[in-house]
Design an enzyme around this catalytic site. Structure first.
Site, PDB file in Angstrom:
ATOM      1  N   GLY A  60      -1.535   2.051  -9.704  1.00  0.00           N
ATOM      2  CA  GLY A  60      -1.044   1.525 -10.982  1.00  0.00           C
ATOM      3  C   GLY A  60       0.451   1.720 -11.170  1.00  0.00           C
ATOM      4  O   GLY A  60       1.039   1.181 -12.099  1.00  0.00           O
ATOM      5  N   GLU A  99      -0.619 -10.219 -10.149  1.00  0.00           N
ATOM      6  CA  GLU A  99      -0.565  -9.223  -9.071  1.00  0.00           C
ATOM      7  C   GLU A  99      -1.729  -9.434  -8.110  1.00  0.00           C
ATOM      8  O   GLU A  99      -2.734 -10.032  -8.461  1.00  0.00           O
ATOM      9  CB  GLU A  99      -0.696  -7.832  -9.693  1.00  0.00           C
ATOM     10  CG  GLU A  99       0.385  -6.815  -9.444  1.00  0.00           C
ATOM     11  CD  GLU A  99       0.895  -6.580  -8.048  1.00  0.00           C
ATOM     12  OE1 GLU A  99       0.677  -7.363  -7.113  1.00  0.00           O
ATOM     13  OE2 GLU A  99       1.555  -5.547  -7.881  1.00  0.00           O
ATOM     14  N   ASP A 100      -1.568  -8.914  -6.899  1.00  0.00           N
ATOM     15  CA  ASP A 100      -2.679  -8.984  -5.947  1.00  0.00           C
ATOM     16  C   ASP A 100      -3.710  -7.892  -6.210  1.00  0.00           C
ATOM     17  O   ASP A 100      -4.909  -8.141  -6.261  1.00  0.00           O
ATOM     18  CB  ASP A 100      -2.164  -8.900  -4.495  1.00  0.00           C
ATOM     19  CG  ASP A 100      -1.242  -7.703  -4.231  1.00  0.00           C
ATOM     20  OD1 ASP A 100      -0.959  -6.924  -5.169  1.00  0.00           O
ATOM     21  OD2 ASP A 100      -0.799  -7.549  -3.082  1.00  0.00           O
ATOM     22  N   THR A 112       3.088   0.601  -9.516  1.00  0.00           N
ATOM     23  CA  THR A 112       3.904  -0.617  -9.425  1.00  0.00           C
ATOM     24  C   THR A 112       3.837  -1.385 -10.737  1.00  0.00           C
ATOM     25  O   THR A 112       4.868  -1.742 -11.320  1.00  0.00           O
ATOM     26  CB  THR A 112       3.406  -1.526  -8.275  1.00  0.00           C
ATOM     27  OG1 THR A 112       3.327  -0.758  -7.091  1.00  0.00           O
ATOM     28  CG2 THR A 112       4.333  -2.710  -8.069  1.00  0.00           C
ATOM     29  N   GLY A 135       2.388 -10.026  -2.230  1.00  0.00           N
ATOM     30  CA  GLY A 135       0.925 -10.053  -2.187  1.00  0.00           C
ATOM     31  C   GLY A 135       0.249 -11.053  -3.100  1.00  0.00           C
ATOM     32  O   GLY A 135      -0.850 -11.532  -2.794  1.00  0.00           O
ATOM     33  N   PHE A 159      -9.145   0.044   2.124  1.00  0.00           N
ATOM     34  CA  PHE A 159      -7.896  -0.687   2.331  1.00  0.00           C
ATOM     35  C   PHE A 159      -8.241  -2.120   2.693  1.00  0.00           C
ATOM     36  O   PHE A 159      -8.944  -2.371   3.665  1.00  0.00           O
ATOM     37  CB  PHE A 159      -7.034  -0.047   3.417  1.00  0.00           C
ATOM     38  CG  PHE A 159      -5.642  -0.616   3.412  1.00  0.00           C
ATOM     39  CD1 PHE A 159      -4.713  -0.175   2.479  1.00  0.00           C
ATOM     40  CD2 PHE A 159      -5.280  -1.621   4.299  1.00  0.00           C
ATOM     41  CE1 PHE A 159      -3.437  -0.726   2.433  1.00  0.00           C
ATOM     42  CE2 PHE A 159      -4.005  -2.174   4.257  1.00  0.00           C
ATOM     43  CZ  PHE A 159      -3.089  -1.722   3.318  1.00  0.00           C
ATOM     44  N   ARG A 161      -1.829 -11.609   5.840  1.00  0.00           N
ATOM     45  CA  ARG A 161      -1.737 -12.177   4.489  1.00  0.00           C
ATOM     46  C   ARG A 161      -2.405 -13.549   4.409  1.00  0.00           C
ATOM     47  O   ARG A 161      -2.810 -13.983   3.337  1.00  0.00           O
ATOM     48  CB  ARG A 161      -0.270 -12.340   4.074  1.00  0.00           C
ATOM     49  CG  ARG A 161       0.468 -11.026   3.863  1.00  0.00           C
ATOM     50  CD  ARG A 161       1.796 -11.301   3.184  1.00  0.00           C
ATOM     51  NE  ARG A 161       2.720 -10.183   3.217  1.00  0.00           N
ATOM     52  CZ  ARG A 161       2.742  -9.186   2.323  1.00  0.00           C
ATOM     53  NH1 ARG A 161       1.881  -9.170   1.332  1.00  0.00           N
ATOM     54  NH2 ARG A 161       3.621  -8.219   2.432  1.00  0.00           N
ATOM     55  N   ASP A 173      -3.722  -0.544  -7.604  1.00  0.00           N
ATOM     56  CA  ASP A 173      -4.249   0.588  -6.846  1.00  0.00           C
ATOM     57  C   ASP A 173      -3.957   1.851  -7.670  1.00  0.00           C
ATOM     58  O   ASP A 173      -4.685   2.172  -8.600  1.00  0.00           O
ATOM     59  CB  ASP A 173      -3.564   0.566  -5.479  1.00  0.00           C
ATOM     60  CG  ASP A 173      -4.107   1.590  -4.494  1.00  0.00           C
ATOM     61  OD1 ASP A 173      -5.236   2.043  -4.665  1.00  0.00           O
ATOM     62  OD2 ASP A 173      -3.387   1.930  -3.534  1.00  0.00           O
TER      63      ASP A 173
END
Ligand code: IMP
Ligand code: MG
Length: 178
Positions: free
Chosen positions: A107, A101-102, A109, A46, A154, A167, A105
């Site tokens: 957290g 990071e992209d 990851t 991402g 989303f 993407r 959310d």
């Protein structure tokens, strides 16, 4: 649901807005690390577009690496379990590291990725994220360089996918569900 996504999608953050904010973040990073070397680590997949735009505006002595962390299936909800499936190929001991990071959310990851890299004794470890959904956070994450706080929607585009699609959109879109 991803197939029909684009038809119902709206622009949340447009190209010009992204470009301006990325420039601001890069300037901040250039100032904060002036005269220092920076190891930039992108979280696949991402982060690739945000990272690329950011790097074009970073004027420091940099090295670029990627790691891959997986926490999502093909749906839109996090599973809570995170696997590091590809690691960086360099020793970061004593180095300044910027994780890219992209989106943050839940957290989960970033918590795992951060723990993994912090154990390797970098001189500094900072986080840049294009987006953050604070209302979805399940563990506390400090974002040093944040592009945009967004509501609980989303999003797709600018590196972010829905089941590997969209993407390549040059903007951040979201799906109107109601
Ligand atoms: P977290 O572990 O819940 O913070 O989720 C982090 C990862 O989930 C991100 O790096 C994204 O790849 C993915 N993700 C979270 N929210 C979205 C979204 O709105 N669109 C697309 N991917 C997302
Ligand atoms: Mg990701």
């Amino acid at each position: 649901m991803c197939m029909e996504l684009l038809k119902n999608s709206k622009v949340l953050v447009g190209e010009a807005e992204l470009d301006n904010r990325v420039s601001e973040l890069a300037q901040q990073i250039n100032r904060d690390f002036a005269g220092e070397k920076l190891i930039v680590v992108g979280v696949l997949k991402g982060a690739f577009m945000f990272m690329s735009d950011l790097l074009k505006k970073i004027t420091l002595d940099t090295e670029v690496y990627f790691l891959k962390a997986e926490s999502y299936g093909n749906g839109t909800e996090t599973s809570g379990t995170v696997k590091i499936t590809k690691d960086i190929e360099t020793d970061i001991n004593g180095q300044n590291v910027l994780l890219v990071e992209d989106i943050i959310d839940s957290g989960f990851t970033m918590r795992e990725v951060f723990k993994l890299l912090a154990k390797r004794n970098p001189k500094s470890l900072k986080l840049a994220s294009c987006l953050s959904k604070p209302s979805r956070r399940k563990c506390e994450i400090d974002i040093d360089y944040l592009g945009f706080e967004i509501p609980d929607k989303f999003v797709i585009g600018y590196g972010l996918d829905c089941a590997e699609k969209y993407r390549n959109l040059p903007y951040i879109g979201y799906i109107e569900t109601e």
